[in-house]
Motif scaffolding. Structure first.
Motif, PDB file in Angstrom:
ATOM      1  N   PHE A 219       8.702   6.997   5.418  1.00 28.25           N
ATOM      2  CA  PHE A 219       7.818   5.875   4.488  1.00 28.25           C
ATOM      3  C   PHE A 219       8.956   4.465   4.231  1.00 28.25           C
ATOM      4  O   PHE A 219       8.190   3.095   4.303  1.00 28.25           O
ATOM      5  CB  PHE A 219       7.239   6.188   3.301  1.00 28.25           C
TER       6      PHE A 219
ATOM      7  N   TYR B 125       2.160  12.637  -8.946  1.00 27.99           N
ATOM      8  CA  TYR B 125       0.643  13.584  -8.711  1.00 27.99           C
ATOM      9  C   TYR B 125       1.473  14.893  -8.298  1.00 27.99           C
ATOM     10  O   TYR B 125       1.423  16.352  -8.523  1.00 27.99           O
ATOM     11  CB  TYR B 125      -0.640  13.553  -7.625  1.00 27.99           C
ATOM     12  N   LEU B 126       2.740  14.852  -7.082  1.00 27.64           N
ATOM     13  CA  LEU B 126       3.181  16.201  -7.083  1.00 27.64           C
ATOM     14  C   LEU B 126       4.728  16.941  -7.319  1.00 27.64           C
ATOM     15  O   LEU B 126       5.099  17.540  -7.292  1.00 27.64           O
ATOM     16  CB  LEU B 126       3.603  16.102  -4.796  1.00 27.64           C
TER      17      LEU B 126
ATOM     18  N   PHE C 175     -10.257   9.834  -6.522  1.00 27.45           N
ATOM     19  CA  PHE C 175     -10.122   9.085  -7.489  1.00 27.45           C
ATOM     20  C   PHE C 175     -10.974   8.845  -8.780  1.00 27.45           C
ATOM     21  O   PHE C 175     -11.091   8.991  -9.840  1.00 27.45           O
ATOM     22  CB  PHE C 175      -9.501   7.597  -7.576  1.00 27.45           C
TER      23      PHE C 175
ATOM     24  N   HIS D 168      -5.996  12.317   4.221  1.00 23.40           N
ATOM     25  CA  HIS D 168      -4.967  12.187   5.265  1.00 23.40           C
ATOM     26  C   HIS D 168      -5.941  12.458   6.658  1.00 23.40           C
ATOM     27  O   HIS D 168      -5.129  11.646   7.453  1.00 23.40           O
ATOM     28  CB  HIS D 168      -5.066  13.039   4.822  1.00 23.40           C
TER      29      HIS D 168
ATOM     30  N   ARG E  84      -1.175  23.039   3.219  1.00 26.42           N
ATOM     31  CA  ARG E  84      -1.579  23.201   1.548  1.00 26.42           C
ATOM     32  C   ARG E  84      -3.901  23.678   2.278  1.00 26.42           C
ATOM     33  O   ARG E  84      -3.709  24.301   0.853  1.00 26.42           O
ATOM     34  CB  ARG E  84      -2.038  21.871   0.888  1.00 26.42           C
TER      35      ARG E  84
ATOM     36  N   HIS F 120       1.753  10.199  -5.325  1.00 28.85           N
ATOM     37  CA  HIS F 120       2.068  10.957  -4.813  1.00 28.85           C
ATOM     38  C   HIS F 120       3.281  11.623  -5.954  1.00 28.85           C
ATOM     39  O   HIS F 120       3.422  13.054  -5.819  1.00 28.85           O
ATOM     40  CB  HIS F 120       2.600  10.768  -3.452  1.00 28.85           C
TER      41      HIS F 120
ATOM     42  N   CYS G 192       1.556  18.783   6.281  1.00 32.90           N
ATOM     43  CA  CYS G 192       1.278  19.224   4.919  1.00 32.90           C
ATOM     44  C   CYS G 192      -0.350  19.114   3.989  1.00 32.90           C
ATOM     45  O   CYS G 192      -0.204  19.843   3.923  1.00 32.90           O
ATOM     46  CB  CYS G 192       1.944  17.209   4.750  1.00 32.90           C
TER      47      CYS G 192
ATOM     48  N   ASN H 222       4.178  15.030   9.792  1.00 30.91           N
ATOM     49  CA  ASN H 222       3.905  14.809   8.873  1.00 30.91           C
ATOM     50  C   ASN H 222       2.569  15.012   8.110  1.00 30.91           C
ATOM     51  O   ASN H 222       2.811  16.201   6.761  1.00 30.91           O
ATOM     52  CB  ASN H 222       5.415  13.800   8.109  1.00 30.91           C
ATOM     53  N   LEU H 223       1.702  14.124   8.190  1.00 25.81           N
ATOM     54  CA  LEU H 223       0.968  14.711   7.110  1.00 25.81           C
ATOM     55  C   LEU H 223      -0.246  15.760   7.704  1.00 25.81           C
ATOM     56  O   LEU H 223      -0.470  16.358   6.697  1.00 25.81           O
ATOM     57  CB  LEU H 223      -0.089  13.149   7.548  1.00 25.81           C
TER      58      LEU H 223
ATOM     59  N   ILE I  85      -6.348   8.433   7.793  1.00 20.09           N
ATOM     60  CA  ILE I  85      -5.422   7.901   8.705  1.00 20.09           C
ATOM     61  C   ILE I  85      -4.796   8.317  10.276  1.00 20.09           C
ATOM     62  O   ILE I  85      -4.707   7.521  10.713  1.00 20.09           O
ATOM     63  CB  ILE I  85      -4.110   8.139   7.487  1.00 20.09           C
TER      64      ILE I  85
ATOM     65  N   ALA J  51       8.190  12.728   3.955  1.00 17.16           N
ATOM     66  CA  ALA J  51       7.354  10.934   4.265  1.00 17.16           C
ATOM     67  C   ALA J  51       8.047  10.151   2.912  1.00 17.16           C
ATOM     68  O   ALA J  51       7.795   9.080   3.737  1.00 17.16           O
ATOM     69  CB  ALA J  51       6.327  11.824   3.415  1.00 17.16           C
TER      70      ALA J  51
ATOM     71  N   VAL K 172      -8.637  14.349  -0.661  1.00 17.58           N
ATOM     72  CA  VAL K 172      -7.410  14.310   0.284  1.00 17.58           C
ATOM     73  C   VAL K 172      -7.294  14.420   1.430  1.00 17.58           C
ATOM     74  O   VAL K 172      -6.697  13.678   1.587  1.00 17.58           O
ATOM     75  CB  VAL K 172      -6.370  15.052  -1.426  1.00 17.58           C
ATOM     76  N   TYR K 173      -8.033  15.543   1.319  1.00 13.78           N
ATOM     77  CA  TYR K 173      -7.277  15.768   3.048  1.00 13.78           C
ATOM     78  C   TYR K 173      -8.426  14.738   3.656  1.00 13.78           C
ATOM     79  O   TYR K 173      -8.123  14.279   5.411  1.00 13.78           O
ATOM     80  CB  TYR K 173      -8.157  17.223   3.254  1.00 13.78           C
TER      81      TYR K 173
ATOM     82  N   TRP L 190       0.608  -1.478   0.068  1.00 16.71           N
ATOM     83  CA  TRP L 190      -0.177   0.111  -0.056  1.00 16.71           C
ATOM     84  C   TRP L 190       0.662   1.066   0.362  1.00 16.71           C
ATOM     85  O   TRP L 190       0.456   2.287  -0.526  1.00 16.71           O
ATOM     86  CB  TRP L 190      -0.734  -0.542   1.198  1.00 16.71           C
TER      87      TRP L 190
HETATM   88  C1  HEM Z   1      -0.058   6.044   3.243  1.00 18.56           C
HETATM   89  C2  HEM Z   1      -1.229   7.148   3.867  1.00 18.56           C
HETATM   90  C3  HEM Z   1      -1.387   7.802   2.497  1.00 18.56           C
HETATM   91  C4  HEM Z   1      -2.035   8.383   1.741  1.00 18.56           C
HETATM   92  C5  HEM Z   1      -3.031   6.760   1.868  1.00 18.56           C
HETATM   93  C6  HEM Z   1      -2.830   9.104   0.681  1.00 18.56           C
HETATM   94  C7  HEM Z   1      -3.321   9.375  -0.286  1.00 18.56           C
HETATM   95  C8  HEM Z   1      -3.545  10.894  -0.361  1.00 18.56           C
HETATM   96  C9  HEM Z   1      -4.122  10.461  -2.185  1.00 18.56           C
HETATM   97  C10 HEM Z   1      -5.122   9.684  -2.267  1.00 18.56           C
HETATM   98  C11 HEM Z   1      -3.374  11.869  -2.625  1.00 18.56           C
HETATM   99  C12 HEM Z   1      -4.751  11.722  -4.247  1.00 18.56           C
HETATM  100  C13 HEM Z   1      -2.730  11.708  -4.856  1.00 18.56           C
HETATM  101  C14 HEM Z   1      -3.964  11.624  -6.545  1.00 18.56           C
HETATM  102  O1  HEM Z   1      -4.836  12.574  -6.976  1.00 18.56           O
HETATM  103  O2  HEM Z   1      -3.529  11.662  -6.945  1.00 18.56           O
HETATM  104  C15 HEM Z   1      -3.139  12.077  -1.959  1.00 18.56           C
HETATM  105  C16 HEM Z   1      -2.553  13.544  -2.029  1.00 18.56           C
HETATM  106  C17 HEM Z   1      -1.751  14.434  -1.262  1.00 18.56           C
HETATM  107  N1  HEM Z   1      -0.922  13.711  -0.166  1.00 18.56           N
HETATM  108 FE1  HEM Z   1      -1.261  12.062   0.430  1.00 18.56          FE
HETATM  109  N2  HEM Z   1      -1.659  10.274   1.139  1.00 18.56           N
HETATM  110  C18 HEM Z   1      -1.075   9.934   2.323  1.00 18.56           C
HETATM  111  C19 HEM Z   1       0.067   9.822   2.861  1.00 18.56           C
HETATM  112  C20 HEM Z   1       0.912  11.191   2.484  1.00 18.56           C
HETATM  113  C21 HEM Z   1       2.282  12.724   3.633  1.00 18.56           C
HETATM  114  C22 HEM Z   1       2.870  11.012   4.510  1.00 18.56           C
HETATM  115  C23 HEM Z   1       1.667  13.178   2.879  1.00 18.56           C
HETATM  116  C24 HEM Z   1       3.105  14.349   3.296  1.00 18.56           C
HETATM  117  C25 HEM Z   1       3.839  14.730   3.307  1.00 18.56           C
HETATM  118  C26 HEM Z   1       1.078  13.516   2.520  1.00 18.56           C
HETATM  119  C27 HEM Z   1       0.897  15.108   1.469  1.00 18.56           C
HETATM  120  C28 HEM Z   1      -0.421  14.656   0.496  1.00 18.56           C
HETATM  121  C29 HEM Z   1      -0.313  16.062  -1.090  1.00 18.56           C
HETATM  122  C30 HEM Z   1       0.456  17.585  -0.686  1.00 18.56           C
HETATM  123  C31 HEM Z   1      -1.058  15.714  -1.572  1.00 18.56           C
HETATM  124  C32 HEM Z   1      -1.888  16.788  -2.541  1.00 18.56           C
HETATM  125  C33 HEM Z   1      -3.305  17.512  -1.861  1.00 18.56           C
HETATM  126  C34 HEM Z   1      -3.856  17.964  -3.112  1.00 18.56           C
HETATM  127  O3  HEM Z   1      -3.289  17.975  -4.221  1.00 18.56           O
HETATM  128  O4  HEM Z   1      -3.985  18.717  -1.952  1.00 18.56           O
HETATM  129  N3  HEM Z   1       0.256  12.316   1.830  1.00 18.56           N
HETATM  130  N4  HEM Z   1      -2.717  11.517  -1.240  1.00 18.56           N
END
Ligand code: HEM
Lengths: 361, 482
Positions: B40, A321-322, B438, B192, B113, A318, B109, B105-106, B195, B36, B188-189, A310
């Protein structure tokens, strides 16, 4: 007709479809293409009906109603379901992208897997469910996990194809990566074939099959000589793939699949597989464990490995996307993700001891 | 780098501020994707080690495994690993610390935003200024033969057809515009956040819950549990097991159900009764009792009862009897008395010789040996097997063994976890969040109309935050229906 005859029809249909798809690629004749699609759909329909028939047969044996008779309880049934998901995924891609180029890849996998199941003498008996397995959560867990595995398998295939078409030199790290991975896969498949034909498998559940038969005829043999030979064989296969990678590249290039489309498909399959895996693989699995054993997460090896898988796919999303990762870099992450998936399903049972001895109270 | 991403979309521009103070620096590190990735990787790598080394088992098992790799130095290697917490890794301080950093971190982060995204979701779509419009143009201009008024109506209905509701128009700029799925940006939020909820739930369960095991003999009552480390945990009430039973798929040894009949007692008063199953536990005051295991142990056989249905030919009636070992019962309508003098948990019949043998130490097919006597003389003796009706006949009728009560223990896994609802809520949020992330997208569309000699010129601008191909197809069908 009983279910295994219907599965037989599906097998033949997929093999015929493979011939038709290859003919279509060779002649670019749209009638041939339509015939190929029709045969695949016919096979898929037969496959689907067979699934229902098997369910009915199972209901007869278990006497516990339809929800306790979904045929997903042993290696035979889960392989068949995996192929079903694969064909479903392929048909969706064909419909959506209006391309038949992948047909020539997917139908042989489907046909050969089914034929292989047939030939190997794998146990087809229906076993009624032991108490721990009588759960709707478990049912959703298993079904959705396999759907996600199929989606990840597709992303793996497209990512590998992407790497194959985009690498030029033998010194490229990406070239070495994909040829080695492919070599290992071929070697593992070959080793499994040898197992099947050596032991004429009789285990009814995937777990026990893996523990007592997988690689016993090769890498896990009791004879050191056989182990040595197997290892040499592995090295030889990897070298062969490395050396002749350009031929594979030529074949794939001749199918006229653009690399942008491969990249897009890799992402799309993961974008479907990830939520399905999260919900079905992790969440429903946890709910089931909570209902049956009283703990939703116990860090046993299988759970831990699904979590690692996972993480890899979360990283994929990420990074893309990022960070805007594209191309070879992201394709490599997708390949690693699928390797982790396979390890979750097969490797954990094979190599590690854990609590996941379902139903064996 | 994600600031760049927002800029690309051309909606908000966040000034790249230079980080100055220490607080800013720490914040930057905590909000970085690099962290992150590091976390991970560390969690995954240590987890892999944790799956190789068996957790919470006797040292010998792991030393044996290590000996394959390290030979004679295995005990020393084990000592080091043990000291570092790898033998109970998922509870070790450093693993929990990793999870904590992951959570921080989560949070950081997301907070970093969120204001931007929040503003975006709070601001409804507006008409575009001409320059913006040009940059977001999706198709070349096209002319349709309707007049402006009719064209506007046509465009509105075409927009409805491709899924937009709430279509607005602006006189000044001559734009018709609409949007869809604005809130999906929050998906997305939600993911997060979910979690974090799950992690919180896990922590709450760890600190305020307990986990234990209870082995109860049929007929026994308990008010304490045994925890993993062997200490006793008071329940605050008591439970009694009235009966434990395994049922099998007809005449096989494949178990169909394990059931325990449990009774909850408060001050010796019955308050709840439930028959539990493997997937159907008993819940009382936040404590959950799961059917986990069972075993056969006739340590108090004198307290146990043989329950049988005795049929007498003389009266033509059946009677249920319950007797202890070596105690007699009457066969009604006769002077014959029966006495159970021997028993076995699982008796099978050898196919070839017809001999009886015990084949399991679980109660798969219990059997009793009964001696019948009349006026002090033994007149008949025989084995009765629960699952083989052909062994039930006697010269005076039949005897069917129903149960040997008091020789089986039910093994209950008992848990109290006040955090579990948070975990479940988190799971729900995750499902919703992932769906939004998604399978939904924020789409906006602007259609500019100008009249020119009785005809109307149409140009279409639009944007979507993901799934461009599908959006493109929608625009295609929009153009077609014009
Ligand atoms: C395993 C844990 C995590 C899951 C399941 C998760 C899930 C997701 C998903 C599904 C997206 C949308 C991606 C897309 O549309 O393609 C996303 C975006 C994002 N994630 Fe995570 N995430 C996790 C951990 C983290 C962590 C640790 C960070 C911090 C560094 C983070 C930062 C971000 C940011 C900044 C975005 C973009 C948000 C936006 O577009 O405004 N994520 N995440």
């Amino acid at each position: 007709m009983d279910s295994s005859q219907l599965f037989g029809i599906a097998t033949i249909a997929y093999i015929l479809a493979m011939v038709a798809y290859i003919a279509y690629l060779a002649f670019k004749n749209s009638t041939v293409g339509n015939i190929a699609t029709t045969i695949t759909i016919a096979g898929f329909v037969s496959h689907t009906i067979a699934f229902f028939v098997r369910t009915a047969e199972f209901m007869e044996v278990g006497q516990m109603g339809i929800m306790r008779a979904i045929p997903l309880t042993n290696l035979y049934e889960s392989l068949i379901f995996f192929v079903w998901c694969l064909i479903l995924g392929y048909l969706l891609i064909e419909l959506r992208y209006k391309t038949k180029s992948f047909g020539a890849f997917i139908t042989p996998i489907a046909g050969m897997t089914l034929a292989f199941i047939e030939l190997s003498g794998i146990h087809k008996d229906i076993h009624p469910l032991v108490p721990a397995l009588q759960s709707n959560w478990l049912l959703s867990h298993v079904t959705m996990s396999f759907l996600a595995y199929a989606a990840f398998a597709i992303s793996f295939a497209t990512a590998m194809m992407y790497l194959a078409v985009t690498t030029e030199k033998k010194k490229d790290r990406a070239y070495i990566f994909w040829t080695t991975t492919l070599g290992i896969f071929i070697a593992i498949l070959a080793a499994m074939c040898i197992d099947f034909f050596t032991f004429k498998i009789v285990a009814s559940r995937p777990e026990s099959f893996i523990k007592s038969y997988l690689f016993k005829a090769t890498f896990r043999s009791s004879s050191g000589m056989v182990v040595l030979l197997s290892t040499i064989g592995l090295a030889a296969i990897i070298y062969a793939v490395y050396n002749f990678g350009h031929i594979i590249k030529k074949v794939i290039t001749s199918f006229n699949i653009s690399k942008e489309m491969l990249d897009d498909l890799t992402y799309k399959s993961i974008a479907v597989g990830f939520p399905v895996f999260t919900l079905g693989g992790l969440i429903f699995g946890a709910v089931w464990a909570d209902q049956a054993w009283g703990r939703y997460w116990s860090w046993d090896p299988k759970e831990t490995w699904s979590l690692i898988t996972w993480f890899v796919y979360a990283f994929f999303l990420h990074a893309r996307y990022l960070r805007g990762w594209k191309g070879q870099k992201i394709a490599i992450v997708a390949v690693i993700g699928f390797v982790s998936t396979i390890f979750t399903y097969l490797g954990v049972n094979l190599l590690l001891t854990g609590l996941h001895s379902y139903g064996a109270q | 780098m994600w600031r760049g991403y927002i800029k690309r979309e051309g909606i908000i521009t966040v000034e790249d501020k230079k980080s100055q103070g220490l607080v800013d620096k720490v914040w930057e590190i905590l909000s970085s994707i690099k962290l992150a990735v590091v976390v991970f990787t560390l969690i995954s790598a240590t987890s892999i080690v944790g799956t190789l080394i068996q957790q919470q088992v006797e040292p010998e098992r792991n030393i044996k495994m290590l000996a394959k790799l390290f030979g004679d130095s295995a005990p020393a290697v084990f000592k080091v690993l043990d000291m570092m917490g790898f033998t109970d890794m998922y509870r070790s301080w450093w693993f929990l610390a990793l999870l904590f950093i992951f959570a921080v971190n989560l949070v950081v982060c997301s907070i970093d935003r969120l204001p931007g995204i929040w503003k975006l979701t709070k601001t409804p779509v507006k008409p575009l200024d001409p320059e913006m419009f040009r940059t977001m143009l999706m198709r070349p201009q096209l002319q349709i033969k309707e007049k402006l008024g009719d064209a506007a109506v046509k465009v509105s209905s075409a927009l409805k057809k491709i899924g937009f509701k709430n279509i607005q128009s602006d006189e000044k700029t001559g734009q018709i515009y609409a949007e869809k799925g604005r809130y999906s940006r929050l998906g997305v939020y939600v993911t997060h956040l979910s979690i974090l909820l799950i992690l919180l739930g896990g922590i709450e369960g760890k600190f305020f819950g307990f986990d234990g095991y209870l082995a109860l003999r049929e007929g026994d009552t308990a008010s304490f549990l045994e925890s993993r480390n062997g200490s006793k945990i008071p329940l605050g009430f008591s439970v009694r097991c009235d009966d434990f039973d395994v049922s099998f798929y007809d005449n096989s040894d494949t178990p169909k159900a394990y059931t325990s009949k449990l009774v909850v007692l408060e001050n010796n008063n019955e308050v709840l009764r439930k028959q539990i199953n493997v997937n159907d536990p008993l819940r009382y005051k936040g404590v959950i009792f799961y059917q986990a295991s069972y075993f056969f142990n006739p340590d108090r056989i004198d307290d146990s009862r043989f329950i049988m249905k005795v049929y007498s030919q003389n009266t033509g009636k059946s009677q249920e009897v319950s007797v202890a070992l070596d105690k007699s019962f009457d066969v009604s309508g006769t002077k014959i008395k029966g006495k159970v003098t021997d028993y076995s948990p699982a008796v099978g019949i050898d196919n070839k010789t017809g001999e009886l043998f015990t084949y399991s130490n679980q109660m798969n097919n219990p059997a009793v040996f009964i001696e019948f006597e009349e006026a002090g003389k033994t007149v008949h003796k025989q084995w009765f097997l629960k699952r083989f009706p052909e062994t039930w006949k006697t010269p005076f009728g039949s005897v069917q063994l129903l149960d040997i009560w008091g020789v089986q223990y039910t093994g209950l896994q008992v848990r109290k976890d006040p955090g579990v609802w948070l975990v479940y809520l988190g799971c729900l949020f995750m499902a919703i969040g992932l769906y939004a992330a998604f399978f939904m997208s924020h789409r906006r569309i602007w259609v500019h109309l100008t009249e020119d000699k009785g005809k109307t010129t149409v140009s279409v601008a639009g944007s979507t935050n993901k799934n461009k191909i599908q959006f493109d197809q929608k625009i295609d069908s929009l153009i077609k229906s014009l």
